[in-house]
Scaffold this motif. Structure first.
Motif, PDB file in Angstrom:
ATOM      1  N   SER B 300       0.827  -1.201   0.000  1.00 56.10           N
ATOM      2  CA  SER B 300       0.000   0.000   0.000  1.00 56.10           C
ATOM      3  C   SER B 300       0.863   1.252   0.000  1.00 56.10           C
ATOM      4  O   SER B 300       1.852   1.340   0.737  1.00 56.10           O
ATOM      5  N   LEU B 301       0.501   2.215  -0.838  1.00 56.48           N
ATOM      6  CA  LEU B 301       1.165   3.527  -0.885  1.00 56.48           C
ATOM      7  C   LEU B 301       0.058   4.578  -0.756  1.00 56.48           C
ATOM      8  O   LEU B 301      -0.379   5.161  -1.753  1.00 56.48           O
ATOM      9  N   PRO B 302      -0.411   4.820   0.483  1.00 54.04           N
ATOM     10  CA  PRO B 302      -1.624   5.637   0.671  1.00 54.04           C
ATOM     11  C   PRO B 302      -1.545   7.061   0.126  1.00 54.04           C
ATOM     12  O   PRO B 302      -2.567   7.630  -0.245  1.00 54.04           O
ATOM     13  N   ASN B 303      -0.350   7.645   0.072  1.00 51.27           N
ATOM     14  CA  ASN B 303      -0.270   9.030  -0.420  1.00 51.27           C
ATOM     15  C   ASN B 303      -0.398   9.160  -1.934  1.00 51.27           C
ATOM     16  O   ASN B 303      -0.407  10.287  -2.461  1.00 51.27           O
ATOM     17  N   THR B 304      -0.507   8.016  -2.619  1.00 50.40           N
ATOM     18  CA  THR B 304      -0.694   8.053  -4.075  1.00 50.40           C
ATOM     19  C   THR B 304      -1.877   8.940  -4.457  1.00 50.40           C
ATOM     20  O   THR B 304      -1.838   9.642  -5.467  1.00 50.40           O
ATOM     21  N   ARG B 384       5.005  16.184  -1.413  1.00 48.80           N
ATOM     22  CA  ARG B 384       5.985  15.533  -2.296  1.00 48.80           C
ATOM     23  C   ARG B 384       6.992  14.731  -1.469  1.00 48.80           C
ATOM     24  O   ARG B 384       7.351  13.605  -1.817  1.00 48.80           O
ATOM     25  N   THR B 385       7.426  15.308  -0.361  1.00 54.92           N
ATOM     26  CA  THR B 385       8.345  14.607   0.536  1.00 54.92           C
ATOM     27  C   THR B 385       7.706  13.308   1.045  1.00 54.92           C
ATOM     28  O   THR B 385       8.360  12.257   1.070  1.00 54.92           O
ATOM     29  N   LEU B 386       6.432  13.392   1.437  1.00 51.55           N
ATOM     30  CA  LEU B 386       5.748  12.192   1.951  1.00 51.55           C
ATOM     31  C   LEU B 386       5.666  11.100   0.889  1.00 51.55           C
ATOM     32  O   LEU B 386       5.848   9.912   1.183  1.00 51.55           O
ATOM     33  N   ILE B 387       5.387  11.504  -0.352  1.00 56.55           N
ATOM     34  CA  ILE B 387       5.289  10.516  -1.442  1.00 56.55           C
ATOM     35  C   ILE B 387       6.664   9.867  -1.670  1.00 56.55           C
ATOM     36  O   ILE B 387       6.776   8.643  -1.811  1.00 56.55           O
ATOM     37  N   ALA B 388       7.720  10.673  -1.657  1.00 58.06           N
ATOM     38  CA  ALA B 388       9.068  10.135  -1.869  1.00 58.06           C
ATOM     39  C   ALA B 388       9.462   9.186  -0.733  1.00 58.06           C
ATOM     40  O   ALA B 388      10.047   8.120  -0.964  1.00 58.06           O
ATOM     41  N   LEU B 389       9.118   9.552   0.519  1.00 59.59           N
ATOM     42  CA  LEU B 389       9.452   8.696   1.665  1.00 59.59           C
ATOM     43  C   LEU B 389       8.706   7.365   1.594  1.00 59.59           C
ATOM     44  O   LEU B 389       9.257   6.319   1.930  1.00 59.59           O
ATOM     45  N   GLU B 390       7.460   7.442   1.128  1.00 62.28           N
ATOM     46  CA  GLU B 390       6.654   6.230   1.016  1.00 62.28           C
ATOM     47  C   GLU B 390       7.298   5.249   0.019  1.00 62.28           C
ATOM     48  O   GLU B 390       7.344   4.046   0.256  1.00 62.28           O
ATOM     49  N   PHE B 391       7.799   5.796  -1.098  1.00 60.45           N
ATOM     50  CA  PHE B 391       8.508   4.944  -2.061  1.00 60.45           C
ATOM     51  C   PHE B 391       9.786   4.384  -1.433  1.00 60.45           C
ATOM     52  O   PHE B 391      10.110   3.220  -1.607  1.00 60.45           O
TER      53      PHE B 391
END
Lengths: 97, 487
Positions: B300-304, B384-391
């Motif tokens: 799961s990548l919820p911030n997508t 954007r930071t949150l999305i990058a961290l999630e990856f």
């Protein structure tokens, strides 16, 4: 939240894009609709989160101060819409021209 | 050997024939130019065809081949998207603003490919300034999908994807800011790679959104993608954001099995609006990955869900700054009738830019303006930071992720032009990779009702070798990449 026509006119002036009244109205509707689709972003908890400006760490990049070839003046000037001799010609900045 | 035998050749197959002397670059280039003449009146993949230059380059490539001074791309006909500068050859960005612009220099990628001896046959159509997902925003003409001429090729690299699919070139280069290589590759049934941000120099690429733009190959298969990346990857002193990194030989990453590879399937990529046929094809493809030895697991990548908003704040903001340079003074279109400098600026930009470009400049200007900067631009950069961290977390557990490339197969011309937000949703599955700066590749992953489906692999920064391995093993286990449109 719908943008006012004054706001749209202000943004067009900042962006330096001339627009007719009809274009301003259409832009008002479309921008308002697009901005509405961003609403959920405001709900994301970003306390203490640093902004990312670039996905790779970019520091000041230094290079040696050495002489290198530059572009040919004729080639560069060839694309200028208006020129005089070796110069790009610009329109009057202040008052009448 | 007659021209029908050489059409459809991959880079690899062309090199074999060129090396053996069974075909010359002159013959191959002639055959490609004839093909362009035959089909491009219907496909419209080219803005400019450089016939004379191409024949001269082909002759010079033949001399190199005769001397044994040739690499994998020597003598191979290529197209370049029309937002990359080609010295002496018009570079329009498919905009009235640059319709008469002739660059005084080559983009680094163009210079590197020409150093290898690749032959430029022309420039590829695109959405104006690379803003769009269907190539309908080209100010010149729309490109059509070779699989069905009533449908779009995707965008913004619609010309490159259609040209590769229609055998009007052996490979092409596109640029990808939110999916502009991968989405058209998916819709046209070819391979499209967006490399890691900074792996390929952007010098000479006409800027759209500088923190997201990346150049990459569109090719007929995964091997070709690796061969073209070999030629264009690597640090460039003219692009301060290009990474100081010595790229490997990517062709060595092409292995036929996936034993031990951990692949994640992020459930947020199977969104509402995903066409059932696309989902079924991708689920079947995931089964193939398991058969090849991959360990596949849902994740799961919820911030997508926030990627669309983040993208459509950051990209237009950067665009509004980048496109401020079009002032009608140094180069480009200039309004003839104007009352002084300020009026000339307003009129030049009013007439020179098309509707989508104006919309994005306006959106970006608004998001950066006093009173809205924190709520939009700064907020988007934080998410954007949150999305990058999630990856980053996901790539602790997985070597690669697999998803559909686009929620739909190719749609009809005019179907989505009325509502900008509807058009923006086409890139919902490709934008996250640009936001995080990670590499991603789209490969043919099925056919639904006669139209291609794209399968997307995403990897960690500089994980191109893993992507090539996964994409190659899948490609070799399936027949999709061999299917060609009937034009």
């Amino acid at each position: 939240m719908k943008l006012t026509i004054e706001e749209v006119r202000h943004v067009a002036a900042l962006a330096r894009i001339g627009m007719t009244d009809a274009e301003l109205e259409l832009m008002r509707d479309q921008l308002s609709h697009i901005l509405e689709s961003f609403d959920a972003l405001g709900q994301v908890d970003t306390d203490g989160v640093e902004p990312t400006r670039h996905s790779v760490d970019v520091d000041s990049v230094m290079r040696d101060d050495e002489v290198r070839d530059s572009l040919l003046r004729e080639d560069v000037l060839a694309n200028a819409p208006s020129k005089e001799g070796d110069f790009v010609r610009v329109r009057a900045v202040l008052g009448d021209h | 050997m007659n021209s029908s035998d050489v059409l459809g050749l991959s880079v690899q197959a062309a090199k074999t024939l060129l090396d053996r002397g069974e075909v010359s670059s002159y013959e191959l280039t002639r055959a490609v130019l004839d093909r362009i003449r035959e089909v491009d009146g219907r496909v419209n993949a080219f803005v400019t065809v450089t016939e004379d230059e191409a024949m001269a380059q082909a002759l010079s490539a033949d001399r190199r081949i005769a001397d044994g001074d040739n690499g994998p791309l020597t003598g191979v006909p290529m197209q370049i998207k029309d937002n990359m500068c080609t010295r002496g050859v018009p570079t329009t960005c498919a905009s009235h603003m640059l319709q008469d612009f002739i660059p005084p220099y080559d983009a680094t990628v163009v210079a590197r490919l020409q150093l290898e001896g690749a032959v430029l046959v022309g420039k590829g159509n695109m959405d104006e300034f690379a803003m769009g997902s269907s190539t309908e925003n080209s100010a010149l003409f729309p490109t059509r999908n070779p699989w069905d001429l009533d449908r779009v090729p995707g965008g913004s690299s619609g010309g490159p994807a259609a040209a590769v699919a229609a055998d009007e070139c052996v490979f092409s280069l596109g640029s990808d800011t939110g999916g502009s290589i991968r989405q058209p590759a998916a819709l046209c049934g070819v391979v499209g790679l967006k490399p890691t941000y900074g792996l390929v120099s952007r010098y000479g690429l006409i800027a759209f959104a500088s923190s997201l733009d990346q150049i990459g190959p569109l090719t007929k298969n995964v091997t070709d993608s690796a061969l073209v990346l070999n030629a264009i990857a690597g640090h460039d002193r003219n692009d301060s954001t290009s990474i100081r990194y010595d790229p490997p030989d990517y062709s060595r990453a092409l292995l036929p099995d996936l034993k031990g590879l951990r692949i994640g399937v992020p459930k947020e990529y199977f969104v509402e609006g995903l066409e059932p046929g696309v989902e079924e094809a991708v689920r079947t493809a995931i089964g193939v990955l398991e058969e090849l030895g991959a360990k596949v697991e849902e994740t799961s990548l919820p911030n997508t869900e926030h990627a669309l908003a983040v993208y459509y704040i950051i990209a237009p903001s950067e665009a509004s700054a980048n496109l401020a340079r079009y002032d009608g003074v140094k180069y480009g279109y200039s309004a003839a009738e104007a009352d002084g400098m300020w009026d000339a600026l307003d009129k030049t930009r009013q007439d020179g830019f098309g509707p989508e470009v104006k919309r994005r400049i306006m959106l970006g200007t608004y998001a950066l303006s006093t009173g809205y900067y924190d709520a939009y631009y700064l907020k988007a950069q934080k998410v954007r930071t949150l999305i990058a961290l999630e990856f980053r977390d996901a790539f602790q557990r997985f070597d690669a992720l697999v998803t559909p490339t686009s929620p739909s197969v190719a749609f009809k011309l005019g179907e989505k032009t009325a509502d900008p937000v509807q058009m923006y949703l086409n890139d919902i599955l490709t934008m996250p990779a640009n936001i995080a700066g990670i590499p991603a590749i789209s490969v043919p992953g099925g056919i639904v009702e006669g139209l291609p489906v794209g399968l997307q692999f995403l990897g960690p920064p500089l994980g191109e070798e893993t992507l090539f391995r996964a994409a190659y093993a899948y490609e070799q286990a399936t027949e999709w990449h061999r299917m060609r449109p009937d034009l």
